[in-house]
Design a protein around this motif. Sequence first.
Motif, mmCIF file in Angstrom:
data_model
loop_
_atom_site.group_PDB
_atom_site.id
_atom_site.type_symbol
_atom_site.label_atom_id
_atom_site.label_comp_id
_atom_site.label_asym_id
_atom_site.label_seq_id
_atom_site.Cartn_x
_atom_site.Cartn_y
_atom_site.Cartn_z
ATOM 1 N N PHE A 5 70.302 -19.892 44.230
ATOM 2 C CA PHE A 5 69.859 -20.117 45.724
ATOM 3 C C PHE A 5 68.226 -20.292 45.796
ATOM 4 O O PHE A 5 67.758 -21.184 46.429
ATOM 5 C CB PHE A 5 70.276 -19.020 46.436
ATOM 6 C CG PHE A 5 71.852 -18.824 46.718
ATOM 7 C CD1 PHE A 5 72.476 -20.090 47.206
ATOM 8 C CD2 PHE A 5 72.369 -17.703 46.296
ATOM 9 C CE1 PHE A 5 73.985 -19.889 47.263
ATOM 10 C CE2 PHE A 5 73.853 -17.673 46.597
ATOM 11 C CZ PHE A 5 74.479 -18.537 47.020
ATOM 12 N N GLU A 8 63.719 -6.283 48.953
ATOM 13 C CA GLU A 8 64.199 -7.433 49.846
ATOM 14 C C GLU A 8 63.120 -8.233 50.387
ATOM 15 O O GLU A 8 63.762 -9.169 51.066
ATOM 16 C CB GLU A 8 65.207 -6.845 50.849
ATOM 17 C CG GLU A 8 66.482 -6.360 50.207
ATOM 18 C CD GLU A 8 66.564 -4.909 49.351
ATOM 19 O OE1 GLU A 8 65.489 -4.469 49.314
ATOM 20 O OE2 GLU A 8 67.598 -4.917 48.507
ATOM 21 N N LEU A 9 61.910 -7.735 50.489
ATOM 22 C CA LEU A 9 60.879 -8.582 51.271
ATOM 23 C C LEU A 9 60.887 -9.889 50.446
ATOM 24 O O LEU A 9 60.904 -11.068 51.212
ATOM 25 C CB LEU A 9 59.486 -7.966 51.086
ATOM 26 C CG LEU A 9 58.579 -8.814 51.702
ATOM 27 C CD1 LEU A 9 58.589 -8.849 53.284
ATOM 28 C CD2 LEU A 9 57.064 -8.247 51.129
ATOM 29 N N ILE A 55 63.500 -11.824 49.552
ATOM 30 C CA ILE A 55 64.509 -12.557 50.186
ATOM 31 C C ILE A 55 64.086 -13.296 51.614
ATOM 32 O O ILE A 55 64.346 -14.341 51.878
ATOM 33 C CB ILE A 55 65.868 -11.668 50.091
ATOM 34 C CG1 ILE A 55 66.120 -11.119 48.836
ATOM 35 C CG2 ILE A 55 67.022 -12.642 50.747
ATOM 36 C CD1 ILE A 55 67.730 -10.465 48.776
ATOM 37 N N VAL A 56 63.601 -12.183 52.193
ATOM 38 C CA VAL A 56 62.935 -12.826 53.517
ATOM 39 C C VAL A 56 61.975 -13.930 53.363
ATOM 40 O O VAL A 56 62.126 -14.986 53.955
ATOM 41 C CB VAL A 56 62.292 -11.656 54.319
ATOM 42 C CG1 VAL A 56 61.640 -12.104 55.571
ATOM 43 C CG2 VAL A 56 63.381 -10.266 54.498
ATOM 44 N N GLN A 66 61.633 -15.715 50.729
ATOM 45 C CA GLN A 66 62.575 -16.908 50.185
ATOM 46 C C GLN A 66 63.231 -17.861 51.348
ATOM 47 O O GLN A 66 63.107 -18.868 51.327
ATOM 48 C CB GLN A 66 63.514 -16.376 49.002
ATOM 49 C CG GLN A 66 64.484 -17.606 48.824
ATOM 50 C CD GLN A 66 65.915 -16.554 47.999
ATOM 51 O OE1 GLN A 66 65.663 -15.583 47.762
ATOM 52 N NE2 GLN A 66 66.713 -17.403 47.858
ATOM 53 N N GLY A 67 63.825 -17.075 52.174
ATOM 54 C CA GLY A 67 64.672 -17.677 53.287
ATOM 55 C C GLY A 67 63.648 -18.368 54.259
ATOM 56 O O GLY A 67 63.805 -19.702 54.750
ATOM 57 N N LEU A 68 62.300 -17.879 54.460
ATOM 58 C CA LEU A 68 61.437 -18.476 55.317
ATOM 59 C C LEU A 68 61.034 -19.589 54.597
ATOM 60 O O LEU A 68 60.527 -20.854 55.449
ATOM 61 C CB LEU A 68 60.340 -17.331 55.835
ATOM 62 C CG LEU A 68 60.584 -16.058 56.561
ATOM 63 C CD1 LEU A 68 59.855 -15.091 56.591
ATOM 64 C CD2 LEU A 68 61.155 -16.695 57.870
#
Lengths: 378, 523, 321
Positions: free
Chosen positions: A303, A345-346, A348-349, A351-353
Motif C-alpha cells: 500500500f 501509527e502516525l 500511517i496517517v 502515508q494516507g495524507l
Amino acid sequence: MTKLPTWADVVLVPLISLLLAALVSALVLLAIGQSPVEALSVMVKGAIMSPYGWGYTLYYATSFIFTGLSVTVAYHAGLFNIGSEGQAQLGGLGVALCCLFLPWPHWSLALLGAMAAAALFGAAWAAVPAYLQARRGSHIVITTIMFNYIAAALMIYLLVDFLRPQGSMDPASARFPAVVSLPKFHELPLIGDFFLRYTPDGQVRLNPQGLPMYQKVPANISFFLAILACIGTWILLWHTRLGYMIRAFGKSEKAARYAGISAVKITMITMLISGALAGMMAINNVMGQAERLLQNSAEGAGFIGIAVALMGRNHPIGVFLAAILFGFLYQGGAALGLETTIPIELRIVVQGLVILFTGALDQMVRMMLGVFFRPRQA
Amino acid sequence: MAGANETGRQASAAPFAIELKGISKAFGPVQANKDISIQVAKGSIHGIIGENGAGKSTLMSILYGFYKADSGEILINGRVTPIPDSQSAIRAGIGMVFQHFKLVQNFSVLENIILGAEDGAMLAPSLSKARKVLDDLSREYELDVDPDALIEDLSVGHQQRVEILKALYRQAEILILDEPTGVLTPAEADHLFRILRGLKDQGKTIILITHKLREIMEITDTVSVMRRGQMTATVKTAETSPEQLAELMVGRKVLLQVEKAPAQPGRTILEVENLRVKDDQGVERLKGISLTIRAGEILGIAGVAGNGQSELLEVLGGIARATGSVRMNGQPLDLTGRHSDGQSRRADGIAHVPEDRQVLGLIMDFTAWENVAFGYHHAPEFQKNALIMDNAAIRADCEAKMATFDVRPPIPTLAAKNFSGGNQQKIVVAREIERNPDLLLVGQPTRGVDIGAIEFIHKQIVALRDAGKAVLLVSVELDEIMSLSDRIAVMFDGRIMGERDPETTNERELGLLMAGITGGDAA
Amino acid sequence: MDYATLLQMLDTTLRLATPLLFACLAGLYSERAGVFDIGLEGKMLMAAMCAGSVAYLTGSVWLGMLAAIGGSLIFALAHGLASITFRGNQLISGVALNFVASGITVLVALALFDQGGRTPPLEGGARMAEITLPLAETLRGVPVLGPFYADVVSGHPILVYVGLLMVPATWWLLFRTRFGLRLRAVGENPASVDTAGVSVKRLRFAAVLIAGVLCGLAGAYMATGLQAGFGREMTAGRGYIALAALIFAKWRPWHALWACLLFGFFQSLALRPDVLANIGLKIPVPALDALPYVLTVIVLAGLVGKAIPPRAGGEPYVKER
C-alpha cells in the motif's frame, strides 16, 4: 485555472502535497497533546542521523522501491494496481518455497532463484485481475483489492496447515537454511565499516574471538537490486518498445488502437510486470530480513507503494526518492514509538495524507500553486 | 395544455418567439460565435444549417443556458430574458433535444420524462400525472412510446421521441433539435418530420439544426446559414434552392489551386467491394461501399461530415472492423480477425493521416520525437537491438522531418500538445508520408491548419501521388477535394452517390450529391 | 448439526451481518449517485473509535453514536471534497482516507486512554442494550418458530433492527421518491440531471453524506453493540466485505440484505469450525474468510450474471455539450 510550468508540476506539487500532509499531521499531533517539533527531531535522529538508523531506513526503502515501481508500471498503462500488497505476499511465498525446498550451494544462486520465484508468484497473482480487466472489463481496482484479501487468507492457510514446522505455534514457516542468508549492510565490505561498534573511548569493539563487532541492521544487498530495478524500470518505460506501447496505451486507448497496439496484450503484460515487481519485494523482507515466511509478511508495503508512486510522480527517480522518504518515515516512526509517547501509527496517517494530497486533491494543490504562476496582466 | 390559448394571444401581438441580438462567444482564441442575430417567428420552423464546427451547436447551447455568451441579448416573446442556466431556459419555455440524448438508459420512459420536473417529493403522483399527459401528447402528435419501456430497449428513433416528450412535458413552446436525423433511418426521419409539423400546427416554434440540405428544404419555413462562427444569410426557404444554400454553406474562400501535372494512373492498388460497418448501437454506417484506387492517383471523397467517411478510413486504417472485401495490391485484407489491426495495415503498405489528429494521430502528452515513431515503433531503423529502442535515431529522424516539413518550433522534445494545429498536422503528415506507403489514407488534412501549412501539406500529398502512390483523401472542404483529387466520389448516408471528374464537375453538382440528391429528384 | 446450534449460528449471523449491512447500504447510496467509495472501511473505523471513546467518556451510548456519525461525516466530507468538488480520483481518495483512519483512530485512542489503542471496556449505559422483542418468551414454546423468534430474531441491540429497517427504507427512498429518482439518475447519466436543471454536485454530496451517516451507524454498532469497546483495526476489512456484498447484490437494497446475511453467515461459520467438522466437511477457516472475496471476483468476472455498476460511477462530472 492557471497552467503550471512543468518543473512546478513535477517538483512543487509533490513537495506542497508533502507539506500539507505534514501540516495536517502536525495538527493531529497538537490535538492529541504532542509536540510536532519534538516528533520531527526524534524521527530525524532515529532515522538518518546514524548509520544504524540508515540501516533501517534503507531496509524499508528497499521494499517501498519495489512496490512503488510496481504501482508505477501499472500506472503508466492507465491501471491502478492496489494489489501490490497481495502480490508481495505471494512473492514471499515464492521466496519461501524456493529457499526451503531447494538445495542451494550459495546465497548468490539462491538469490537468483528466489528472485525468479518471487517475480513468478507475484506475477501469477496479478494475472487473474489483469485477465478479468482485459477480457471482461472487471474493474482492476476492485479485483485487486479482493485478491489482497484472498492472498491473506491463502497465506494463513498455507502457513498454518503446510509450512508451519511441527510443534510451532506461530503461523510462520521454518527458518531458511543459513546458506541462503543474504549479506546485510554490516556484513558487506566497505559499507560494513559504517556499522562498527565502538567503545566509549573510540576503539572498535571486539568480540571474544578478537574480531570487530558490528551493529546489526536489516538493510541488505537487495537494496542494490532495488536500485537496479529502478534503472530497469526506467529503461523499460522509456527505452523499450514495450514501454513505449505501455505509455501510449496509458495516455490514450483510442490512439493506441490507431497505432495497432493491442489493449488486451498490453494490459496483461503490464500487470504481469507490475505483479513481478511487487513480488520481488520479498527478497528484501522475507529472504533478506525475516529469513522465514511470516503471516502478513508484506506489512502494508504494497500500500505504501501507492503513496511512493504518487509522491514520486510515477518516475523511477521520484520513486527512489519517495521510497527513501517513506523509509525515513517508517524508521522515524519506529523511533517515535520507542522514545516518545507518540504512537508509531502516525506514519500511517502521514502515508494516507500523502496519498490523499498527491493522488486525489492534486487539483486543489495545483489551484493553490496556480495563484503564484498567474501571468501578470498587461 | 396551456400552449393553445397562449398562441392566440401572442399571435396578435406578433413578437418573435426568439430573437438573438449580437451573440458572441469565444473559447480561448477560437471565436465560436461572432455577432450573431436571428429572429424566429412564433409558430414557424426555422432551420440553421452549416458545416461541422460552424458554430450552430454553440449558439443553441447558449440559448439553452449551457454556455454563457460573451456578449449579446436573448429575447423570448419580445422580452429580454437572461438565460444563465438550463433551469432558466426551461422556465422560459425552451426545450432542447440534444444530438447525444440526455436519457437515463435503465430508467423507464415515464421516469425519464418526470426527472427534474416532478410534482412533489413522492414519485407516484408525478408518474400517474405524467402517464396521463403522455397519453394526450402521444395522441396529439403521433408521439407514441410505451411509457413503461426502458430506454435501453427502445430504438434510437423512439428515444428521440422521449426527448421531445420531455420537452413538451415541461410545457416547452420553443423546441430546439440538434442534428435530429443524424441517427435516424429515413423512415424514422419522415416520422419525425410529421411530428414536427404537428407541433408547428399547434403553435410551437421549432429550431432545427442540421447540415442536411434536403431536410431544410423539406420542412423549414426560414433558414439561417452559418459559416465559421458567423451568420452568412437568413432566407425564406421557399425563396431559396439547395444549390444556393450549398454555396452559402461551403462559401467561396480563396481557392488554393495546387500545381499538378495530369495523373498517370498505374496498376490497381486498392479494391473495396461491398464494405459494410455497423456502429455500437447497431446502426449501419457503411452500406456497401465499393471503390478502387490506382497507383498515381488521388481519389477524393467529398461529403458532409458524418456520412460514413470516418468509418471508411477507420476500416482501411485497421481501427474498425467490417464485412465485405478489401484487396490491397491484389491481396485480401483481414477485416475482422487478428490481422485487422493498425500494425498489419502498416505492414501492408497503408499509411493513415487520421481525421482527428489530437485523438487518434498523436499522443498529446508525448514529445514530438516520440510521436514520430507512433505506429511505427516496430520499424527496424528505430531499434537498437531486439529489446531497446533507438531513441537517438528517432530523435534524429524527428529533427530531419521537422526540417523537411518546416515544423515550428523545431524542438523534438516539445510535447505534441504544445504545437499549433498546423504544426501538429505536419508532424503526422511527415510521419505517414515519409514511410513512402503504397496507399495513403488522409482525413481532413487541413482542418484547423493555417494557410501556409495547407499549401505545404497539399504539395506533399501531390508529390506522393506523382511518385506513383495511391491516395484516398477524405475532406469536408470542397475546395480541397476539387483542387487535389483526380477523381471525386461523393458519400452520403454510408453510400457512394456517384463519381465525378474534377475537371468537368462543379461545386453545385457536388453539393447536390452531398445532400443525397441525385439527378432526377432534386427538390 | 442440531437445531439449537443452527439457531446459535443464525443469531451470530445476524449480529455479524449488521455492520456489513449498514456499510453496504452506505456504499449503495454513494455508488448509486456515481461516487465510488472504497473508504467505507475507514469511515466505519473512525466511527467505531468515536463511538467507543465518547460512550466511555460520557457513559452514554447515544452520545457515542452521535460522535460516530460526526466522525464518519468528516471523512465523508473529505471524500466529497476530493471526488466531487476537486474532481479528483475517487478510488485514490477512498484508499487514502482508509489509511488516515487506520492511523488516526489508534493515535486518538492511545492519547485518550493509553491502553494500546483500545478504549476501556464499556459497561451499562455505554453499551447498547439488547432488546427482547414482545412475546419472545411466551412464544418460545411454539415448535420450530418459537425458538427461532426468541433466539434469533429477538434479543439484539436496537441498531440490528434499524439496519434491517434501513433495507425497505432505502428501497422506498430510492425507488419511490423524487430524491431517489434523481440520485439514481445522477449515477447513471449526470448530464440528464444537469440538463433538467438539477445540481449534480448537490445530489452527489447528499449521497456521500448519507453514506457517512450509515457508516457512522455501522461503526457505532461495532464498538458499542457487537463488542464492548473500540479496538485497533476492529473493522478488520468489513468495509471491503461490504463493498464485495454491494457488487454481489448488484447495487440493489434487498439483494444487499441477502448478500450481507450470506457473508455474515460465512463469518459466523469461520468462528465455529467445529460445526462444519461435525457434519463431515473439512473446510479450512481461511477458505471461509476468503469466500466473500472469491464470490465477488466470480460475480465481477461475469460468471454469475453481469454486475453492471452505475454507468457514471467513478467519473467526475464535467459539464460538456
